[in-house]
Design a protein around this motif. Structure first.
Motif, PDB file in Angstrom:
ATOM      1  N   TYR A   1       8.980  47.145   4.337  1.00  0.00           N
ATOM      2  CA  TYR A   1       9.229  48.568   4.121  1.00  0.00           C
ATOM      3  C   TYR A   1       9.763  48.703   2.707  1.00  0.00           C
ATOM      4  N   THR A   2       9.063  49.472   1.897  1.00  0.00           N
ATOM      5  CA  THR A   2       9.502  49.648   0.514  1.00  0.00           C
ATOM      6  C   THR A   2       9.621  51.120   0.169  1.00  0.00           C
ATOM      7  N   ARG A   3      10.514  51.370  -0.786  1.00  0.00           N
ATOM      8  CA  ARG A   3      10.701  52.710  -1.351  1.00  0.00           C
ATOM      9  C   ARG A   3      10.588  52.578  -2.859  1.00  0.00           C
ATOM     10  N   ALA A   4       9.794  53.413  -3.461  1.00  0.00           N
ATOM     11  CA  ALA A   4       9.653  53.411  -4.912  1.00  0.00           C
ATOM     12  C   ALA A   4       9.712  54.845  -5.412  1.00  0.00           C
ATOM     13  N   THR A   5      10.364  55.032  -6.527  1.00  0.00           N
ATOM     14  CA  THR A   5      10.443  56.366  -7.115  1.00  0.00           C
ATOM     15  C   THR A   5       9.048  56.801  -7.539  1.00  0.00           C
TER      16      THR A   5
ATOM     17  N   TYR B   1       9.884  59.972  -3.495  1.00  0.00           N
ATOM     18  CA  TYR B   1       9.765  58.533  -3.304  1.00  0.00           C
ATOM     19  C   TYR B   1       8.482  58.235  -2.539  1.00  0.00           C
ATOM     20  N   THR B   2       7.865  57.113  -2.849  1.00  0.00           N
ATOM     21  CA  THR B   2       6.732  56.634  -2.064  1.00  0.00           C
ATOM     22  C   THR B   2       7.269  55.590  -1.086  1.00  0.00           C
ATOM     23  N   LEU B   3       7.063  55.851   0.190  1.00  0.00           N
ATOM     24  CA  LEU B   3       7.484  54.941   1.248  1.00  0.00           C
ATOM     25  C   LEU B   3       6.253  54.193   1.752  1.00  0.00           C
ATOM     26  N   VAL B   4       6.356  52.874   1.850  1.00  0.00           N
ATOM     27  CA  VAL B   4       5.242  52.056   2.333  1.00  0.00           C
ATOM     28  C   VAL B   4       5.741  51.200   3.488  1.00  0.00           C
ATOM     29  N   LEU B   5       5.061  51.285   4.614  1.00  0.00           N
ATOM     30  CA  LEU B   5       5.373  50.485   5.801  1.00  0.00           C
ATOM     31  C   LEU B   5       4.191  49.560   6.071  1.00  0.00           C
ATOM     32  N   SER B   6       4.489  48.269   6.212  1.00  0.00           N
ATOM     33  CA  SER B   6       3.441  47.272   6.411  1.00  0.00           C
ATOM     34  C   SER B   6       3.646  46.538   7.724  1.00  0.00           C
TER      35      SER B   6
ATOM     36  N   GLN C   1       3.528  57.179   2.570  1.00  0.00           N
ATOM     37  CA  GLN C   1       3.809  58.611   2.568  1.00  0.00           C
ATOM     38  C   GLN C   1       4.763  58.894   1.422  1.00  0.00           C
ATOM     39  N   VAL C   2       4.761  60.109   0.927  1.00  0.00           N
ATOM     40  CA  VAL C   2       5.694  60.511  -0.114  1.00  0.00           C
ATOM     41  C   VAL C   2       6.796  61.339   0.531  1.00  0.00           C
TER      42      VAL C   2
ATOM     43  N   LEU D   1       0.427  54.705   9.981  1.00  0.00           N
ATOM     44  CA  LEU D   1       0.300  53.274  10.251  1.00  0.00           C
ATOM     45  C   LEU D   1      -0.415  53.044  11.582  1.00  0.00           C
ATOM     46  N   ALA D   2      -0.062  53.829  12.589  1.00  0.00           N
ATOM     47  CA  ALA D   2      -0.721  53.718  13.898  1.00  0.00           C
ATOM     48  C   ALA D   2      -2.218  53.981  13.771  1.00  0.00           C
ATOM     49  N   GLN D   3      -2.592  54.948  12.982  1.00  0.00           N
ATOM     50  CA  GLN D   3      -4.013  55.272  12.776  1.00  0.00           C
ATOM     51  C   GLN D   3      -4.734  54.105  12.102  1.00  0.00           C
ATOM     52  N   GLU D   4      -4.101  53.505  11.113  1.00  0.00           N
ATOM     53  CA  GLU D   4      -4.708  52.359  10.421  1.00  0.00           C
ATOM     54  C   GLU D   4      -4.869  51.159  11.366  1.00  0.00           C
TER      55      GLU D   4
END
Length: 175
Positions: A91-95, A109-114, A138-139, A163-166
């Motif tokens: 799980y990452t957060r980036a500006t 922020y861009t949130l990425v869940l893997s 997601q942003v 994520l569930a859809q992917e």
């Protein structure tokens, strides 16, 4: 000469239309072919990421997404043809953008869940895929006096849905 150009253009247009219709005639929505299973068990998502308490919404959204597929039935593990295991691994957060005039304060922020997903046939032990990485992003927008944690909290359900859809797309696609 003008009539010939008009006829040529009409024939050319009709030819393109015919090619378009023929090439799309075999297109089907959904899975590329019949799946080798009908009954699926989705184990509770495990969380090894830094995203707090996100496993429950991902599990729920994943089950809902798979049920909407129509050709799959979710069952208990003892009755299932296959088992899907999902582990949230990052799980990452980036500006994504900063406030105008103050580059130290983030506006979004861009949130990425893997996740890593494994799909195993319960009958034969065949592994369809193992530790396949799936990501969703997601942003999260920080508005006015909102804090980042508030905007993150509001964005997590959308991130879980994506994520569930992917993951569902990986399950129903051709491996």
């Amino acid at each position: 000469m003008r009539l010939t150009s008009r006829i040529f253009a009409s024939v050319l247009l009709a030819g393109f239309a015919l090619v378009g219709l023929v090439s799309c005639s075999h297109y089907r929505m959904g899975a590329a072919g019949p799946l080798p299973f009908d009954k699926l068990y989705v184990s509770v998502v495990k969380n090894q990421s830094y995203a707090a308490q996100v496993q429950a919404p991902v599990t729920e959204m994943l089950r809902q997404s798979l049920l909407q597929e129509g050709n799959l039935k979710l069952t208990e593990q003892a009755d299932a043809d296959v088992t899907l295991d999902v582990v949230l691994v990052d799980y990452t957060r980036a500006t994504a953008a900063t406030q105008q005039g103050n580059s130290l304060n983030a506006q979004s922020y861009t949130l990425v869940l893997s996740a890593k997903c494994t799909l195993v046939d319960n009958r034969s032990g065949k592994v369809y895929f193992k530790d396949r990485r799936v990501d969703a992003s997601q942003v999260a927008y920080v508005q006015g006096g909102d804090s980042f944690s508030e905007s993150e909290y509001q964005t997590i359900p959308k991130l879980a849905r994506d994520l569930a859809q992917e993951i569902k797309n990986e399950v129903i696609s051709t491996w």
